[in-house]
Design a protein around this motif. Structure first.
Motif, PDB file in Angstrom:
ATOM      1  N   SER A   1       0.818  -1.214   0.000  1.00 19.64           N
ATOM      2  CA  SER A   1       0.000   0.000   0.000  1.00 19.64           C
ATOM      3  C   SER A   1       0.846   1.255   0.000  1.00 19.64           C
ATOM      4  N   TYR A   2       2.133   1.098   0.250  1.00 20.53           N
ATOM      5  CA  TYR A   2       3.007   2.253   0.432  1.00 20.53           C
ATOM      6  C   TYR A   2       4.297   2.085  -0.350  1.00 20.53           C
ATOM      7  N   ALA A   3       4.787   3.212  -0.825  1.00 24.69           N
ATOM      8  CA  ALA A   3       6.177   3.234  -1.259  1.00 24.69           C
ATOM      9  C   ALA A   3       7.041   3.265  -0.003  1.00 24.69           C
ATOM     10  N   MET A   4       8.150   2.567  -0.033  1.00 26.68           N
ATOM     11  CA  MET A   4       8.984   2.442   1.154  1.00 26.68           C
ATOM     12  C   MET A   4      10.367   3.023   0.892  1.00 26.68           C
ATOM     13  N   GLY A   5      10.932   3.592   1.920  1.00 29.47           N
ATOM     14  CA  GLY A   5      12.273   4.150   1.800  1.00 29.47           C
ATOM     15  C   GLY A   5      13.122   3.789   2.993  1.00 29.47           C
TER      16      GLY A   5
ATOM     17  N   THR B   1      17.744   4.553  -0.006  1.00 25.69           N
ATOM     18  CA  THR B   1      17.106   3.822  -1.103  1.00 25.69           C
ATOM     19  C   THR B   1      15.596   3.890  -0.950  1.00 25.69           C
ATOM     20  N   ALA B   2      14.888   3.651  -2.044  1.00 26.07           N
ATOM     21  CA  ALA B   2      13.436   3.607  -2.016  1.00 26.07           C
ATOM     22  C   ALA B   2      12.967   2.547  -2.993  1.00 26.07           C
ATOM     23  N   ILE B   3      11.779   2.014  -2.719  1.00 27.18           N
ATOM     24  CA  ILE B   3      11.206   0.998  -3.588  1.00 27.18           C
ATOM     25  C   ILE B   3       9.730   1.303  -3.772  1.00 27.18           C
TER      26      ILE B   3
ATOM     27  N   GLY C   1       8.842  -3.167  -8.404  1.00 24.10           N
ATOM     28  CA  GLY C   1       9.537  -3.266  -9.675  1.00 24.10           C
ATOM     29  C   GLY C   1      10.563  -2.181  -9.914  1.00 24.10           C
ATOM     30  N   THR C   2      10.483  -1.111  -9.159  1.00 21.22           N
ATOM     31  CA  THR C   2      11.389   0.016  -9.369  1.00 21.22           C
ATOM     32  C   THR C   2      12.043   0.406  -8.057  1.00 21.22           C
TER      33      THR C   2
ATOM     34  N   SER D   1      14.464  -4.676  -1.330  1.00 21.85           N
ATOM     35  CA  SER D   1      13.500  -5.594  -1.934  1.00 21.85           C
ATOM     36  C   SER D   1      12.296  -5.736  -1.020  1.00 21.85           C
ATOM     37  N   ARG D   2      11.224  -6.362  -1.566  1.00 25.96           N
ATOM     38  CA  ARG D   2      10.017  -6.634  -0.785  1.00 25.96           C
ATOM     39  C   ARG D   2       9.760  -8.138  -0.859  1.00 25.96           C
ATOM     40  N   ASP D   3       9.160  -8.683   0.183  1.00 18.85           N
ATOM     41  CA  ASP D   3       8.870 -10.124   0.128  1.00 18.85           C
ATOM     42  C   ASP D   3       7.567 -10.352  -0.624  1.00 18.85           C
ATOM     43  N   ASN D   4       7.276 -11.621  -0.908  1.00 16.23           N
ATOM     44  CA  ASN D   4       6.105 -11.936  -1.727  1.00 16.23           C
ATOM     45  C   ASN D   4       4.798 -11.493  -1.094  1.00 16.23           C
ATOM     46  N   ALA D   5       4.699 -11.640   0.192  1.00 15.74           N
ATOM     47  CA  ALA D   5       3.483 -11.229   0.894  1.00 15.74           C
ATOM     48  C   ALA D   5       3.421  -9.716   1.050  1.00 15.74           C
ATOM     49  N   LYS D   6       4.543  -9.079   0.764  1.00 15.76           N
ATOM     50  CA  LYS D   6       4.616  -7.619   0.795  1.00 15.76           C
ATOM     51  C   LYS D   6       4.273  -7.040   2.149  1.00 15.76           C
TER      52      LYS D   6
END
Length: 124
Positions: free
Chosen positions: A31-35, A49-51, A56-57, A71-76
């Motif tokens: 639900s959020y962009a993370m940094g 860094t940010a994701i 994907g970016t 990175s993010r895990d599959n369950a996010k």
């Protein structure tokens, strides 16, 4: 309110590696962009860094490009910061942050929610 819980900091020798985790219990990180930001003693908080939500970016500060990976895990529900080839100048408190608005930013005050921070110390 979004609670962010960081873990994984510690003491490592120069050239070593650490992986930081940032969990958002009860929430989906998608639900959020993370940094990730860091703050060394006597210095301003700086972008690392940010994701994007999709994962994907990613974006990196020049000082960590080629050494750090987010990175993010599959369950996010968790975001990671893999730090390799650590240098003494990487020593800082590392914070994860969440941003609800769309779009990339490297400014810390554009992020809405923050973790408590985790200490990373790199010895020479």
């Amino acid at each position: 309110q979004v609670q962010l819980v960081e873990s994984g900091g510690g003491l490592v020798q120069a050239g070593g590696s650490l992986r930081l985790s940032c969990a958002a219990p009860g929430r989906t990180a998608s639900s959020y962009a993370m940094g990730w930001f860091r703050q060394a003693p006597g210095k301003e908080r700086e972008f690392v860094t940010a994701i994007k939500r999709s994962g994907g970016t990613t974006y990196y500060a020049d000082s960590v490009k080629g050494r750090f990976t987010t990175s993010r895990d599959n369950a996010k529900t968790t975001v990671y910061l893999q730090m390799n080839s650590l240098k003494p100048e990487d020593t800082a408190v590392y914070y994860c942050a969440a941003r609800s608005a769309i779009g990339f930013t490297n400014r810390w005050n554009d992020y809405n929610y923050w973790g408590q921070g985790t200490q990373v110390t790199v010895s020479s």
